[in-house]
Design a protein around this motif. Sequence first.
Motif, short mmCIF file in Angstrom:
data_model
loop_
_atom_site.label_atom_id
_atom_site.label_comp_id
_atom_site.label_asym_id
_atom_site.label_seq_id
_atom_site.Cartn_x
_atom_site.Cartn_y
_atom_site.Cartn_z
N ASN A 126 -4.78 2.41 -0.67
CA ASN A 126 -4.92 0.88 -0.65
C ASN A 126 -5.03 0.21 0.52
OD1 ASN A 126 -4.82 -1.51 -2.24
ND2 ASN A 126 -2.78 -1.47 -2.91
N GLU A 149 -5.24 -3.49 -4.03
CA GLU A 149 -5.53 -2.34 -4.98
C GLU A 149 -6.88 -1.84 -5.19
OE1 GLU A 149 -2.89 -0.99 -6.84
OE2 GLU A 149 -1.52 -2.33 -6.07
N GLU A 198 -9.38 6.34 -5.90
CA GLU A 198 -8.08 6.79 -5.39
C GLU A 198 -8.11 8.46 -5.75
OE1 GLU A 198 -4.19 5.02 -5.02
OE2 GLU A 198 -3.93 5.53 -7.21
N THR A 225 0.01 3.59 -11.69
CA THR A 225 -0.77 4.49 -10.98
C THR A 225 -0.23 5.76 -10.41
OG1 THR A 225 -0.55 3.28 -9.07
CG2 THR A 225 -2.31 2.55 -10.14
N LYS A 226 -1.01 6.72 -9.71
CA LYS A 226 -0.48 7.80 -9.03
C LYS A 226 0.20 8.66 -9.98
CE LYS A 226 1.38 4.79 -5.96
NZ LYS A 226 2.05 4.15 -4.89
N ASN A 252 4.36 -5.07 -2.01
CA ASN A 252 3.77 -3.81 -1.94
C ASN A 252 3.50 -3.22 -0.78
OD1 ASN A 252 0.55 -2.41 -1.93
ND2 ASN A 252 1.32 -2.39 -3.95
N ASP A 253 3.45 -1.72 -0.82
CA ASP A 253 3.46 -1.26 0.61
C ASP A 253 2.47 -1.55 1.56
OD1 ASP A 253 1.63 0.22 -1.06
OD2 ASP A 253 2.50 2.31 -0.74
C1 GLC Z 1 -1.61 2.94 -5.44
C2 GLC Z 1 -1.00 1.66 -5.85
C3 GLC Z 1 -0.84 0.66 -4.83
C4 GLC Z 1 -0.05 1.44 -3.65
C5 GLC Z 1 -0.99 2.55 -3.32
C6 GLC Z 1 -0.50 3.11 -1.94
O1 GLC Z 1 -2.96 2.78 -5.02
O2 GLC Z 1 -1.36 1.18 -7.11
O3 GLC Z 1 -0.09 -0.29 -5.12
O4 GLC Z 1 -0.43 0.37 -2.58
O5 GLC Z 1 -1.10 3.55 -4.43
O6 GLC Z 1 0.68 3.66 -2.23
#
Ligand code: GLC
Length: 502
Positions: free
Chosen positions: A223, A252, A287, A161-162, A196-197
């Motif tokens: 997220n 997510e 997102e 992603t991102k 995950n963060d």
């Molecule tokens: C994106 C990632 C996710 C993360 C978020 C914020 O959505 O897929 O895992 O938590 O970015 O960094």
Amino acid sequence: MADVPQDILSEIANLERLFTVDTAKLKEVTEQFIVELKEGLEGKGNIPMNPSWVMNFPDGEETGRFLALDMGGTNLRVCEITLVDEKGEFDIIQSKYRMPEELKKGNAEELWDYIADCIEQFIDSHHEEEKDSLEVLPMGFTFSYPATQTYIDHGVLQRWTKGWAVDGVEGEDVVPQLEAALRERNLPVTVAALVNDTTGTLIASGYTDPAMRIGCIFGTGLNGAYLETCGNIPKLAHMNLPPDMHMCINCEYGAFNSKGNHPVLPKTTYDVMIDEQSPRPGQQAYEKMLAGLYLGEVFRLTVVDLHDNKNILFPNQNIDAFRTPFCLDASFLSFIEEDPFENLSETQDMFLDKMKIHANKPELELCRRLAELIALRAARLSACGIAAICKMKGFDSCHVGADGSVFNKYPHFKQRNAQALREILDWPKGKKDPVVVSSSEDGSGVGAALIAALTVKRIKEGVTYGIRDVSKFGAPEKIAVPEEKGATGSIDTEKAKEGKPQ
Ligand code: GLC
């Protein structure tokens, strides 16, 4: 805006129509969000709802020395965190390394080599003398992308992603990939937990605040994570976990409403263009409308459209500086919003310096309103994810820990987000907000280290479901596993070493 010409005024009104999300829309989005969160727990639909195998908050009694690796979008951060004997206290040393842009679209080997080199540099500079005698350091690896975790020390990347697109990682377990690079360098480091963060943020914030229920990120990406009970996770039913056992879910939810029969996101043509031109079209719909990575791009595309197709902004000027995708980041918008001068002279100077554009007062007014509208939409719509978790879980009052550049740095984001929550959740006016979103502790550093500590502690206590490699940190004599719904039994260590799901 008395001196603003009519065509600009009507374009401002048009942009207001495009970007404004009213209360009714926020509520509609939230209701659909609840549907998709629940579908995710069943293993269906858009939102992955990934079980993280983090099962509880730390109690403050955790001790030891841990590494934390945060593979962020811009930087790579390595931290060493020592959880000391005083309850809830820790010492931290950390180094940052630049994450080269080209790595984000390169191949797996280059990525892991670079990361392992940074960890090696960190150990060399902080432990030069003791390098050969150093005990193995358990590491919490903050990997902020959707990963399927059957165990906490395991994670198969579902999709980048991102804007990342590194070859050879999607569909693979990232832990052995990183560990192979660590082994090649003989580094005394092993991955105890992939985090995950959002999970890190929840755990780090919950460490000091018992009212903490949700961790979320408003940064490059968007997220949230919360603690679910296993009985409410139909897709884990086959594992016969105790129904009242907690499991942190990394939602997510940036993937909300990406596909399906109920499109509710108020997308503009600019959002559609961003998606179509992205490395992964059709994914992360929510997102892509709201997160920090995309705010500047929505602004850029709008400006180009108003110049090229409507002849409203900067007629007869060369706007080539606006033509490079992603050349503006969210700080460009926040700078405009923060211009303290009535005549927007700072914005005017910035347009000249950075974009080589002479902007007149009405054009500046339009740009200011556009920046405000894009950021306001982001702050408001991003409240829907939080509101949906609160409604689904019946959290009438709680704390939400938030991290990320947009939350921490974007002017008025917190207030705008709080206002949207008030509207969605219909709180009575004049009373204190029952759900409060505030800046969290350092989730990807301290949070990841705490999760590594919790994992090592679980192994020592013999509570090893969801841990693949119990041998790394000294396997316990007996290992508790749930044998049938609601019961706990034990199996021998050998079987656990083979990595059978537990
Ligand atoms: C994106 C990632 C996710 C993360 C978020 C914020 O959505 O897929 O895992 O938590 O970015 O960094």
